[in-house]
Write an enzyme that holds these catalytic residues in place. Sequence first.
Site, mmCIF file in Angstrom:
data_model
loop_
_atom_site.group_PDB
_atom_site.id
_atom_site.type_symbol
_atom_site.label_atom_id
_atom_site.label_comp_id
_atom_site.label_asym_id
_atom_site.label_seq_id
_atom_site.Cartn_x
_atom_site.Cartn_y
_atom_site.Cartn_z
ATOM 1 N N THR A 116 38.697 57.625 13.073
ATOM 2 C CA THR A 116 37.601 58.255 13.812
ATOM 3 C C THR A 116 37.559 57.857 15.284
ATOM 4 O OG1 THR A 116 36.024 56.506 13.285
ATOM 5 C CG2 THR A 116 36.195 58.327 11.719
ATOM 6 N N ASP A 117 36.802 58.639 16.048
ATOM 7 C CA ASP A 117 36.551 58.312 17.451
ATOM 8 C C ASP A 117 35.302 57.434 17.541
ATOM 9 O OD1 ASP A 117 34.348 60.032 17.149
ATOM 10 O OD2 ASP A 117 35.267 61.660 18.291
ATOM 11 N N TYR A 118 34.856 57.149 18.749
ATOM 12 C CA TYR A 118 33.695 56.275 18.953
ATOM 13 C C TYR A 118 32.411 56.820 18.342
ATOM 14 C CZ TYR A 118 32.619 59.658 22.559
ATOM 15 O OH TYR A 118 32.336 60.826 23.214
ATOM 16 N N ILE A 172 33.519 60.444 14.216
ATOM 17 C CA ILE A 172 34.059 61.738 13.791
ATOM 18 C C ILE A 172 35.574 61.623 13.767
ATOM 19 C CG2 ILE A 172 34.318 64.174 14.425
ATOM 20 C CD1 ILE A 172 31.490 63.971 15.651
#
Length: 166
Positions: free
Chosen positions: A43-45, A48
Site C-alpha cells: 500500500t501507499d501512505y 490503498i
Amino acid sequence: MDREQQAPQLPKLPTSAIETEEGLQANTQSWFEYPVKAQPHHTDYAGIVWHGTYLTWMEEARVEYLRSIGIEFADLVARGCDLPVVELSLRYHLPIRLGVSALVKVRLVESIGVRISWDYEIQSYDRQEIFLTGKVILVGIDREKGKIMRQLPSKVQEALVKHTTV
C-alpha cells in the site's frame, strides 16, 4: 522541416515479427482463482494498494495457473524459454485497502503460435465488487538468441492443449 520530406520510417519493433497464423491454437473460458491480501508493503501512505502491486499479483496468479496445468516457470527459464509481457491493458475500478482480501482471477483467452493472451479480474471475496480488469499478452522468447521463438516448447503446447480440451 520541409513539408515535402517524409518522416523517417521507424524500424519494426521485435513484436512485429510475432507469427500468429501457425502452430498451436487453443482457448478456454475457465477461470483460475488466486487469493491475495493487501499487506502494508502493498500500500501507499494512505493505506490503498499501490497500482504496481496489482501487476505483481497478476503475475503470481498466472505463474500458479501455469503450474496447476503442469508448466513450471522455472523449468521454462532453465530450458531457455522466457514468456515476457508484450502487451498490457488495465482498468482500475475500485481501490483495495490495507487488510482487504481479494481473488485474482486469470484465464487463458487464446494461444496462437507463440502468443498467449490472458484475461484478469480482481474481485472481492464475496464476488460483489470488481477492483480491476485487465488483459495481458505473452510471447515465447528464446533466451539464448534473444529472439521470438518459432513455436512454444512442446511441453508448453501439450499442457495448453490438454488444459483447453478438458
